[in-house]
Motif scaffolding. Structure first.
Motif, PDB file in Angstrom:
ATOM      1  N   LYS A 146       0.822   3.834  -2.996  1.00 53.71           N
ATOM      2  CA  LYS A 146       0.438   5.210  -2.670  1.00 53.71           C
ATOM      3  C   LYS A 146       1.500   6.186  -3.152  1.00 53.71           C
ATOM      4  O   LYS A 146       1.188   7.240  -3.714  1.00 53.71           O
ATOM      5  CB  LYS A 146       0.232   5.347  -1.161  1.00 53.71           C
ATOM      6  CG  LYS A 146      -0.482   6.630  -0.755  1.00 53.71           C
ATOM      7  CD  LYS A 146      -0.905   6.569   0.697  1.00 53.71           C
ATOM      8  CE  LYS A 146      -1.812   7.735   1.049  1.00 53.71           C
ATOM      9  NZ  LYS A 146      -2.317   7.652   2.435  1.00 53.71           N
TER      10      LYS A 146
ATOM     11  N   ASN B 156     -11.120   4.889  -2.845  1.00 50.82           N
ATOM     12  CA  ASN B 156      -9.949   4.135  -3.291  1.00 50.82           C
ATOM     13  C   ASN B 156      -9.668   4.480  -4.747  1.00 50.82           C
ATOM     14  O   ASN B 156     -10.509   4.276  -5.617  1.00 50.82           O
ATOM     15  CB  ASN B 156     -10.203   2.631  -3.136  1.00 50.82           C
ATOM     16  CG  ASN B 156      -8.946   1.813  -3.397  1.00 50.82           C
ATOM     17  OD1 ASN B 156      -8.252   2.034  -4.365  1.00 50.82           O
ATOM     18  ND2 ASN B 156      -8.670   0.875  -2.519  1.00 50.82           N
TER      19      ASN B 156
ATOM     20  N   ASP C 254      -6.096   5.812  -0.817  1.00 48.07           N
ATOM     21  CA  ASP C 254      -7.409   6.389  -0.525  1.00 48.07           C
ATOM     22  C   ASP C 254      -7.294   7.902  -0.419  1.00 48.07           C
ATOM     23  O   ASP C 254      -6.338   8.427   0.175  1.00 48.07           O
ATOM     24  CB  ASP C 254      -7.955   5.846   0.807  1.00 48.07           C
ATOM     25  CG  ASP C 254      -8.591   4.472   0.645  1.00 48.07           C
ATOM     26  OD1 ASP C 254      -8.592   3.966  -0.492  1.00 48.07           O
ATOM     27  OD2 ASP C 254      -9.072   3.908   1.634  1.00 48.07           O
TER      28      ASP C 254
ATOM     29  N   PHE D  59     -14.083   8.156   2.102  1.00 42.00           N
ATOM     30  CA  PHE D  59     -12.790   7.774   1.550  1.00 42.00           C
ATOM     31  C   PHE D  59     -13.033   7.072   0.212  1.00 42.00           C
ATOM     32  O   PHE D  59     -13.944   6.250   0.089  1.00 42.00           O
ATOM     33  CB  PHE D  59     -12.041   6.853   2.510  1.00 42.00           C
ATOM     34  CG  PHE D  59     -11.550   7.551   3.752  1.00 42.00           C
ATOM     35  CD1 PHE D  59     -10.413   8.335   3.704  1.00 42.00           C
ATOM     36  CD2 PHE D  59     -12.249   7.454   4.944  1.00 42.00           C
ATOM     37  CE1 PHE D  59      -9.961   9.000   4.844  1.00 42.00           C
ATOM     38  CE2 PHE D  59     -11.816   8.107   6.080  1.00 42.00           C
ATOM     39  CZ  PHE D  59     -10.666   8.889   6.035  1.00 42.00           C
TER      40      PHE D  59
ATOM     41  N   SER E  60     -14.733   3.592  -0.389  1.00 42.60           N
ATOM     42  CA  SER E  60     -14.242   2.534   0.485  1.00 42.60           C
ATOM     43  C   SER E  60     -14.677   2.715   1.939  1.00 42.60           C
ATOM     44  O   SER E  60     -14.553   1.783   2.738  1.00 42.60           O
ATOM     45  CB  SER E  60     -12.707   2.457   0.420  1.00 42.60           C
ATOM     46  OG  SER E  60     -12.120   3.700   0.776  1.00 42.60           O
TER      47      SER E  60
ATOM     48  N   GLU F 235       0.828  -1.206   0.000  1.00 41.50           N
ATOM     49  CA  GLU F 235       0.000   0.000   0.000  1.00 41.50           C
ATOM     50  C   GLU F 235       0.863   1.258   0.000  1.00 41.50           C
ATOM     51  O   GLU F 235       0.561   2.231  -0.695  1.00 41.50           O
ATOM     52  CB  GLU F 235      -0.929  -0.007   1.219  1.00 41.50           C
ATOM     53  CG  GLU F 235      -2.069  -1.016   1.099  1.00 41.50           C
ATOM     54  CD  GLU F 235      -2.921  -1.093   2.348  1.00 41.50           C
ATOM     55  OE1 GLU F 235      -2.542  -0.443   3.354  1.00 41.50           O
ATOM     56  OE2 GLU F 235      -3.949  -1.787   2.339  1.00 41.50           O
TER      57      GLU F 235
END
Length: 412
Positions: free
Chosen positions: A194, A222, A227, A220, A212, A190
């Motif tokens: 990100k 995704n 996010d 939030f 999400s 992640e």
């Protein structure tokens, strides 16, 4: 060539053939023919290698189509006892290469993406090349301790077809065990995704994401690697009390990037910026002196705001509340009430509409109230009819159930 030279050459060939590869070895060779008997491989020995049709049937259509004469390929030695040829396997060589790569990935700790192709009560099945890998339930992020068996199976079923970031944590060729872990890979994956997403994003970009999570302060979304947050004020042009009024978890929505904080890895988004702003066309729908219905949304010392459509609020100034002097706005209107109002001014550039309650005549108020009462009565009649129908259906269903369970007698 003299007999001595021929004998010497034969000795060299015999010596070379004596050093034949053993069963289980991997050798490279050149494809010299492809026919009904299989694939013939030149291994640089007296005897060629033969890939039987049974081995070719284990290859995918794509792999079989890729086999071409004069291509160099690795093969696995299956049998050296045949007098005319060595029995070799392309499929086993490919499997061996997959095991080698899997061992290297385990040593390096590299994260890969794998697609879930199935599951059982113990976890999820993810292939790697031609190998069948397994993610134990304890290494799946979606599953938590104490989860019921039914819930666990539902979660596992939803994973089918999804791609998961995983690390290889066990490779055992002898037992044919290839074990993955999503939990070990998730956080690192992640952060990597990100970072990659933040590097390529720019403020003003329009993206498609999936909702999400919902919170009181916003949602939030995704974006396929990270996010982003859509504050509640950026969800819609009209006022909402909770995000669930306009979206739900799982919805696919378009958003625009408002702000990027690469240092803190935060992404601020807006949903309403990709929606039509109702103020842009307000003059097409409203004009001065027009009668409108407005719901009181806020009350202030100098007047009240009334929503005449989602995203359009007008100011009902204290001076426009009554023909008499008003000292307390709440004595005339209350939040949540709906009133008939008259438009007295429109300023689309400053996004302002002036409204008046005192400019509505008594006759207009009477007609509006009568129309409202008629609508309320009609609605009440419809609701009553629906309730009666539901009650009738429920009684009929209950009677049928009683009839089905009642004892029966048969005449002989």
């Amino acid at each position: 060539m003299s007999s001595e030279d021929a004998q010497f050459l034969q000795e060299l060939l015999d010596q070379h053939d004596y050093e034949l590869p053993k069963v289980g070895d991997i050798r490279k060779g050149i494809i010299v023919a492809i026919n009904n008997q299989g694939v013939i491989i030149d291994l640089g020995l007296k005897r060629d290698g033969l890939v039987p049709p049974t081995d070719l049937s284990k290859l995918s259509d794509e792999d079989r189509a890729a086999l071409k004469v004069n291509d160099e390929i690795p093969v696995f030695i299956l049998n050296t006892e045949q007098p005319d040829s060595l029995i070799v396997s392309i499929n086993m060589a490919m499997l061996n290469q997959d095991w080698i790569e899997a061992e290297a990935l385990m040593e390096s700790g590299e994260i890969i993406e794998g697609e879930v192709i199935g599951y059982n009560k113990g976890g999820a099945i993810i292939p790697y090349g031609r190998l069948r890998g397994f993610v134990p339930a304890s290494h799946l992020s979606e599953l938590t301790p104490g989860m019921s068996d039914r819930k666990r199976q539902q979660k596992l079923a939803k994973l089918r077809g999804e791609k998961l970031p995983v690390k290889i944590i066990e490779v055992d060729r002898r037992r044919r065990r290839l074990v993955f872990s999503q939990r070990d890979a998730q956080k690192e994956w992640e952060e990597k995704r990100k970072g990659e997403l933040l590097d390529k994003l720019n403020e003003g970009d329009v993206l498609t994401g999936r909702v999400s999570g919902l919170r009181d302060f916003g949602i939030f979304v995704n974006l396929g690697g990270a996010d982003g947050l859509v504050h509640i004020s950026e969800l819609a042009w009209h006022r909402i009390d909770h995000p669930r009024e306009v979206v739900k978890v799982g919805d696919e929505i378009e958003v625009v990037v408002l702000k990027l904080d690469r240092q803190e890895q935060r992404i601020s988004l807006s949903r309403k910026k990709v929606l039509a702003n109702p103020w842009d066309s307000v003059e097409e729908r409203y004009e001065v002196n027009q009668l409108v219905e407005g719901t009181i949304t806020r009350i202030l010392d100098y007047g009240a705001f009334a929503e005449i459509e989602p995203g359009i609020e007008g100011l009902l100034h204290v001076s426009q509340l009554s023909r008499t002097n008003v000292e307390n706005v709440r004595e005339v209107v209350k939040e949540g009430e709906t009133h008939l109002l008259r438009v007295v001014s429109i300023d689309p550039r400053r996004q302002r509409i002036g409204l008046s309650l005192k400019a509505v005549t008594a006759q207009e108020q009477i007609e509006w109230m009568a129309e409202h009462m008629a609508q309320q009565e009609a609605t009440a009649e419809v609701e009553e009819a629906v309730e009666e129908k539901v009650d009738e259906e429920a009684l009929a269903a209950a009677a049928e159930a009683v009839a089905d369970t009642a004892p029966t007698t048969e005449e002989e």
